[in-house]
Design a protein around this motif. Structure first.
Motif, PDB file in Angstrom:
ATOM      1  N   ARG A  81     -43.991 -46.361  -3.957  1.00  0.00           N
ATOM      2  CA  ARG A  81     -43.606 -45.459  -3.068  1.00  0.00           C
ATOM      3  C   ARG A  81     -41.778 -45.642  -3.084  1.00  0.00           C
ATOM      4  O   ARG A  81     -41.472 -46.459  -3.522  1.00  0.00           O
ATOM      5  CB  ARG A  81     -43.391 -46.020  -1.312  1.00  0.00           C
ATOM      6  CG  ARG A  81     -45.345 -45.814  -0.450  1.00  0.00           C
ATOM      7  CD  ARG A  81     -45.259 -45.726   0.334  1.00  0.00           C
ATOM      8  NE  ARG A  81     -44.319 -45.292   1.540  1.00  0.00           N
ATOM      9  CZ  ARG A  81     -44.527 -45.553   2.398  1.00  0.00           C
ATOM     10  NH1 ARG A  81     -45.654 -46.686   3.296  1.00  0.00           N
ATOM     11  NH2 ARG A  81     -43.723 -45.008   3.414  1.00  0.00           N
ATOM     12  N   ASP A  82     -41.275 -44.433  -3.331  1.00  0.00           N
ATOM     13  CA  ASP A  82     -39.774 -44.191  -3.516  1.00  0.00           C
ATOM     14  C   ASP A  82     -39.234 -44.542  -2.054  1.00  0.00           C
ATOM     15  O   ASP A  82     -39.247 -43.492  -1.013  1.00  0.00           O
ATOM     16  CB  ASP A  82     -39.955 -43.018  -3.387  1.00  0.00           C
ATOM     17  CG  ASP A  82     -38.749 -43.092  -4.519  1.00  0.00           C
ATOM     18  OD1 ASP A  82     -37.707 -43.974  -3.973  1.00  0.00           O
ATOM     19  OD2 ASP A  82     -37.538 -41.834  -5.300  1.00  0.00           O
ATOM     20  N   ASP A  96     -36.058 -44.463  -0.993  1.00  0.00           N
ATOM     21  CA  ASP A  96     -34.672 -43.975  -1.075  1.00  0.00           C
ATOM     22  C   ASP A  96     -35.514 -42.521  -1.128  1.00  0.00           C
ATOM     23  O   ASP A  96     -33.907 -42.167   0.122  1.00  0.00           O
ATOM     24  CB  ASP A  96     -34.014 -44.614  -2.121  1.00  0.00           C
ATOM     25  CG  ASP A  96     -34.223 -46.017  -2.505  1.00  0.00           C
ATOM     26  OD1 ASP A  96     -33.646 -46.460  -1.630  1.00  0.00           O
ATOM     27  OD2 ASP A  96     -33.346 -45.940  -3.720  1.00  0.00           O
ATOM     28  N   ALA A  97     -36.021 -42.230  -0.987  1.00  0.00           N
ATOM     29  CA  ALA A  97     -36.458 -40.900  -0.949  1.00  0.00           C
ATOM     30  C   ALA A  97     -36.923 -40.164   0.260  1.00  0.00           C
ATOM     31  O   ALA A  97     -36.185 -39.013   0.381  1.00  0.00           O
ATOM     32  CB  ALA A  97     -36.960 -39.993  -2.395  1.00  0.00           C
ATOM     33  N   GLU A  98     -37.384 -41.479   0.231  1.00  0.00           N
ATOM     34  CA  GLU A  98     -38.189 -40.398   1.810  1.00  0.00           C
ATOM     35  C   GLU A  98     -37.010 -41.857   3.022  1.00  0.00           C
ATOM     36  O   GLU A  98     -37.060 -39.948   4.058  1.00  0.00           O
ATOM     37  CB  GLU A  98     -39.360 -42.001   2.143  1.00  0.00           C
ATOM     38  CG  GLU A  98     -40.817 -41.767   1.581  1.00  0.00           C
ATOM     39  CD  GLU A  98     -42.135 -43.125   1.722  1.00  0.00           C
ATOM     40  OE1 GLU A  98     -41.980 -43.096   2.924  1.00  0.00           O
ATOM     41  OE2 GLU A  98     -42.193 -42.864   1.231  1.00  0.00           O
ATOM     42  N   LYS A 154     -33.700 -40.642   2.143  1.00  0.00           N
ATOM     43  CA  LYS A 154     -32.951 -39.138   2.242  1.00  0.00           C
ATOM     44  C   LYS A 154     -33.638 -38.294   2.966  1.00  0.00           C
ATOM     45  O   LYS A 154     -32.838 -37.215   3.912  1.00  0.00           O
ATOM     46  CB  LYS A 154     -32.969 -39.041   0.721  1.00  0.00           C
ATOM     47  CG  LYS A 154     -31.821 -37.746   0.263  1.00  0.00           C
ATOM     48  CD  LYS A 154     -31.467 -37.617  -0.773  1.00  0.00           C
ATOM     49  CE  LYS A 154     -30.640 -36.277  -1.123  1.00  0.00           C
ATOM     50  NZ  LYS A 154     -31.029 -34.987  -0.520  1.00  0.00           N
ATOM     51  N   ALA A 155     -35.125 -37.809   2.395  1.00  0.00           N
ATOM     52  CA  ALA A 155     -35.577 -36.783   3.405  1.00  0.00           C
ATOM     53  C   ALA A 155     -35.188 -36.725   5.069  1.00  0.00           C
ATOM     54  O   ALA A 155     -35.284 -35.572   5.559  1.00  0.00           O
ATOM     55  CB  ALA A 155     -37.042 -36.716   2.537  1.00  0.00           C
ATOM     56  N   ASP A 214     -32.210 -35.889   5.912  1.00  0.00           N
ATOM     57  CA  ASP A 214     -31.967 -33.835   5.674  1.00  0.00           C
ATOM     58  C   ASP A 214     -32.447 -33.953   6.676  1.00  0.00           C
ATOM     59  O   ASP A 214     -31.745 -32.810   7.363  1.00  0.00           O
ATOM     60  CB  ASP A 214     -32.302 -34.338   4.582  1.00  0.00           C
ATOM     61  CG  ASP A 214     -31.662 -35.232   2.919  1.00  0.00           C
ATOM     62  OD1 ASP A 214     -29.965 -34.939   3.250  1.00  0.00           O
ATOM     63  OD2 ASP A 214     -32.010 -34.536   1.985  1.00  0.00           O
TER      64      ASP A 214
END
Length: 120
Positions: A24-25, A27-29, A31-32, A35
């Protein structure tokens, strides 16, 4: 036979390859999610601005509006708050049945542009 069974459990039955769990990423989760929270906050601020316009409170001086809002927040009398809530609910019922003031003003300006006259 014990070690072989453990290996067989890790082999994908569809293609015979060893499978690994998807990484799992985070950091991307994160950030989403941030946002999405930012978008929701912007939408809330926009809706408050629209509410101020719809009630006509945009004609008030900012100091007066801020003072009135602070008085509402500080109010502890349940009867007064119930009365205000009923009045607000009535406002939303009435405004949902009729076109918004913004639409009315757009119609008036559009008609004025067509006829070449200024709206009264």
């Amino acid at each position: 036979m014990g070690p072989q069974t453990a290996q067989l459990e890790r082999i994908d039955p569809r293609n015979g390859d060893a499978t690994m769990r998807k990484v799992r990423d985070f950091d991307a989760e994160l950030k989403a999610l941030n946002d999405r929270a930012k978008l929701l906050k912007q939408r809330k601020i926009q809706q408050f601005g629209e509410l101020i316009e719809a009630t006509g409170a945009d004609a008030l001086e900012p100091d007066l509006l801020a003072g009135a809002l602070l008085a509402v927040v500080a109010e502890t009398d349940k009867a007064v708050m119930t009365k205000w809530s009923a009045r607000g609910a009535q406002f939303f019922r009435e405004t949902s049945r009729r076109p918004s003031r913004r639409a009315d003003s757009n119609d008036a300006s559009g008609k004025a542009a067509e006829t070449g006259t200024e709206p009264a």
